[in-house]
Design an enzyme around this catalytic site. Structure first.
Site, PDB file in Angstrom:
ATOM      1  N   ASP A  98       1.136  -1.255  -0.076  1.00 54.82           N
ATOM      2  CA  ASP A  98       0.032   0.238  -0.184  1.00 54.82           C
ATOM      3  C   ASP A  98       0.917   1.374  -0.258  1.00 54.82           C
ATOM      4  OD1 ASP A  98      -2.733   0.883  -0.185  1.00 54.82           O
ATOM      5  OD2 ASP A  98      -2.040   1.574   1.877  1.00 54.82           O
TER       6      ASP A  98
ATOM      7  N   GLY B 170       0.189   6.237 -12.084  1.00 50.09           N
ATOM      8  CA  GLY B 170       0.809   7.268 -10.868  1.00 50.09           C
ATOM      9  C   GLY B 170       0.550   8.591 -10.977  1.00 50.09           C
TER      10      GLY B 170
END
Ligand code: ITT
Length: 190
Positions: A68, A149
């Protein structure tokens, strides 16, 4: 040794596969038939990495690790942080996320930022956590076509390129994920 990497993000998978030694057979969620989106309900990246890894070990019975990652911008109270994927809404849209961040930093000269990756390994009934951090700044505008991203607006300290202007090997060498994964590799050697 078989190890599942619990991610639906193909770019993360590509980065990690490039780093792992060949004796580790890396399995994707597709390889084990897991199509569901594992709910990420924790308030920290460490918590969410642990949820994803535990989910696979519990329901699929594989040794597993999960990643994460969050981008923290101190001048914005460390936003987007744990909410990085959904900063601009539920759609997980990279472009919208970057545009929101650039808008929120408009006119600001303090643009320090850091990527943080938490890798949770769940194996043999035990869980271990590895953390990788990369510091840098948020650029004024998006630059480069590589990566994913927030890469086009993140310029790591000591470099004049954004992550999206670098090749994969360089990002892996200096980046948050590479730093965390190298600790995982060392741990697996023990
Ligand atoms: P999984 O949970 O399936 O692994 P995800 O894309 O949802 O995939 P995260 O929640 O960890 O992954 O990602 C948080 C956000 O940060 C998301 O918008 C990513 O695109 C972005 N991100 C993660 N790693 C990044 C990296 O190395 N460079 C740039 N942006 C990154």
């Amino acid at each position: 040794m078989q190890l599942v990497f619990a991610t639906h993000n193909e770019n993360k998978f590509k980065e990690v596969k490039a780093l792992l030694p060949h004796h580790i057979e890396l399995l994707s969620l597709n390889d084990i038939g897991c199509e569901e989106d594992i709910p990420e309900t924790a308030e920290t990246i460490e918590g969410n990495a642990a949820i994803k890894a535990d989910y696979i070990t519990s329901y699929y019975n594989y040794a597993c690790f999960a990643d994460d990652t969050g981008l923290e911008v101190p001048v914005l109270n460390n936003e987007p942080g744990v909410l990085s994927a959904r900063y601009a809404g539920e759609g997980k849209n990279d472009r919208a996320n970057m545009e929101k961040l650039l808008r929120n930093l408009e006119g600001k000269t303090q643009r320090d930022a850091r990527f943080k990756t938490a890798i949770a390994l769940s194996m043999n009934g035990k869980e271990v956590m590895f953390l990788g951090i990369c510091t840098g700044t948020i650029t004024e505008r998006s630059r480069g076509l590589g990566g994913f991203g927030y890469d086009p607006i993140f310029q790591p300290d000591g470099y004049s390129e954004t992550f999206a202007e670098m090749d994969l090997a360089t990002k892996n060498e200096i980046g948050h994920r590479g730093r965390a994964i190298r600790q995982l590799i060392e741990y697996l050697k023990e």
